[in-house]
Design an enzyme around this catalytic site. Sequence first.
Site, PDB file in Angstrom:
ATOM      1  N   HIS A   1      -1.156  74.650  24.608  1.00  0.00           N
ATOM      2  CA  HIS A   1      -2.381  75.385  24.901  1.00  0.00           C
ATOM      3  C   HIS A   1      -2.202  76.236  26.144  1.00  0.00           C
ATOM      4  CE1 HIS A   1      -4.855  73.886  21.737  1.00  0.00           C
ATOM      5  NE2 HIS A   1      -4.544  72.652  22.025  1.00  0.00           N
TER       6      HIS A   1
ATOM      7  N   LYS B   1     -18.617  72.389  22.478  1.00  0.00           N
ATOM      8  CA  LYS B   1     -19.058  73.788  22.499  1.00  0.00           C
ATOM      9  C   LYS B   1     -20.296  73.986  21.633  1.00  0.00           C
ATOM     10  CE  LYS B   1     -16.377  76.902  20.556  1.00  0.00           C
ATOM     11  NZ  LYS B   1     -17.115  77.668  19.540  1.00  0.00           N
TER      12      LYS B   1
END
Length: 926
Positions: free
Chosen positions: A152, A586
Amino acid sequence: MNKYVKATELSRKEHALRKDVRLLGGILGDTIRDQEGRHLFDLVEKTRRLSVSLQGKGTDTAKRKLFDRLRSLDSYETSVVIRSYCYFSLLANIAEDQHHVRRRRAYEAARSGPQAGSLDAVMNMPEVQAMTSRNFEEFFSQSLIVPVLTAHPTEVQRKSILDLQNQIADLLNRRDRENLTPIELQRNEELLRRSILTLWQTRILRALKLSVQDEIDNGISFYESTFLNELPRLYGDIEDRIYSASQQSKSATGLVSFFKMGSWIGGDRDGNPFVTDEVMTYAVEKQSQTLYQFYQDELGALAGELSQSDWRVQVTDELTALADQSVDSSDHRKDEHYRRAIMAIRTQLAKAFADERSLPLYAAQNRKGGYISPTEFSADLKIISDSLYQNRSALVARGRIRALIRAADVFGFHMASLDMRQHSGVHEGVISDLFSRGMNKQGYKELGEQQKRDWLLSELSVSRPLRSTFLEYDEVTHKELKILDAANKLQRGYGAASIANYVISQTNDVSDIFEVALLLKESGGLIAGENPTSSMNIVPLFETIADLRNSSGVMHALFSDPFYRKLLSNRDDVQEVMLGYSDSNKDGGFLTANWEIYQAEKQLVRVFENHGVKLRIFHGRGGTVGRGGGPSYEAILAQPAGSVAGNIRITEQGEVIASKYSDPEIGRRNLETLVAATLQATVVSEESDHSDSLSEYEHNLREMAQDSFVAYRSLVFDDPGFVEFFRQATPIAEIADLNVGSRPASRSKSNGIEDLRAIPWVFSWSLSRIMLPGWYGFGSAVESWVKSRGDQSVLKLQHMYKDWAFFNVMLSNMDMVLAKSDFGIARRYAELVQDEALRNRIFAQIEQEWVLSVKWLLKISGQSCLLERNPSLSRALQSRSPYIDTLNHLQIELMQRYRSGNQDEKLKRSILQTINGISAGLRNSG
């Protein structure tokens, strides 16, 4: 008085840490002065002192002085200041990591009992002590623990920098562990200075955009430094704790290999167009090449160790026969059967790996001694071990050969199992194209769920393929089929374990799983018909709040289908389910996401029990709390009863990989922690002590989660100005534009929050020091809940915090995030928002929620300040703040220039360097 004593004790324990930080910081300062001159060294120091003066209650005058100083820096001065603070944070990280190792050794040396959270501590628990060696064998035979490395953009360091970090850590470790003479200490410091000088002269950033191949190579480096050596040693230590001396004196099979490694790097193509069939092939081949070199190196070292002569010791007939296969006919080694046997093994291993693209097939076709499988390799290694055990050499057998036998069983010929992952929407499009072109059946996407299942099952019940080599398919269909074909070929070449799992992002219903089953069938990975079999586990990933709530219903419907139930029975009735912490956060905010994942786990446990299927949960946790991060040990223990059951897969992401696994000793401790927590969560029941209160606790949290969900969604999704605020008040645009990481920041070209990847979402809030995903919605939810129930409800929350591990861990993680936030700095980021009315309105709303969240966290936990229960972390953050804060202020200045149209390459590099430095200072930012 007690607080004073505790503070004094902590100060004493951290004396060595402060000494190391001063040593490394002093060397860094000397290096800057020598390399950049006195003027720039003084500039760095004066800037640092100004930043220190701002800590606590900095005056407006001090702030203006610092901001004026930062604005006055030219591009080179800016770069020196940024690099100085980046490297200080990096060196402080090294010192802290080595201090953790030091404290653990001191704890063990003091014989004050095993350290909490260690494997020894768990082994000493009454429930575990009551287990016999046979009980342990049965437990581990049903267990599977797999950390899965993922790449990532928060891991922005180059491998060259990581290698230098390891050199410095090793040198620091020697000063602590070895009784060095004054001359040796002087030599050690010289080597430290050399390493830090090289660090200063090494480019922090990559010259080119990070590729997936770069990420693959970076991930493999942790196997070379830690996993290949430390994981087999961990197995040996566990067996030493379980088996008696008499049991160890025999060549016992020991425990099954329950702890293995996984990877997404090169197989995760969800939102990453750069993961292709060639990239996936590169990942598997590179892993295998690395493993081959490790095996040959270990065999070479083993040959050097096993110098026993048959003049002095007997050997078994099997060993003699193996030695006779050696090509080494030298008279000098006629009596050294072990060495000649190792030569025979090395030769057969070389033949097996001679053609990397068709590993076992080469040996199968030629049968000139090459191993067809890792099982054959292990069998020959065991011949050596058996001979040692049976001829009074048990001590030798417990050395390198023992670790190598375990390595062969754990890593096979593939090293780590690569997961494939793709979004369900992509699968739907490919299936629609296959039906449309192959059978002239239009409109698959528009069908209802049951009709989709019917179409899919009709194809899964027959052997003939749906695809045709004579048809032209859409570009996406062609690419997906190529990747699936490559996976099938790799499995045939390197074994089914090389690519064992197929993860489906955004699983909404049963048809999403059937679609992957059909795609596997089209590539040869699934055999259809009355008795279906699959070469991969099909793993649904539930990641939105709605999908988490529906997950148990989807799995019930899936298990109720006769086709899938037969398919599952041929995979030992084990089904893996992945739960996504990042996207659920999220979607619904911190409190709601944590609650819904917890609730989904409980419901899944019931559904799986009813269907007689074994559940294995794959936890998609990120580095930061906003993506499910936090200490692994506490997180595993906080899982609902029955959800672990000896089985857990868990992602290791971002900068967490380097902090956990770049140093072998620290890496070994983290691997041990996963075993300890899994064993304790399965064998030792924690919830039973408060089972009467648990239902009430869950009811309370459910109500708060509902309020938190409303508060979070009303800001992030319902406020029409929020997206504009977010994109201007955080470095999200810079993260996307400056190519941090190999994949795009969004899954599509949309500016919506829905399409933004969870990683840059969290990363950008961390860099701006708001940390919104790690707490927003908590404060107002608790405030509303307490107001509606009176003051006594506060006492209930305090009992929940004290008695319920899940709630305690959730708040402890939030405590860390809130402590890392800084609303003085956040306000400066907010000033980047051009619409003043929008800026003031949304920032005031966020700040008010932050105040409420801090207020209720402190009340519930009984703390007078954030991190009061974690003073070592609190002190670490305080010591780093002048450096992190300065980098934040510099980043703001640089972003203003960049957004005003200045596209200078030096400016871009400086912004990237601030991202690197802030990330290093905060440690778990993404």
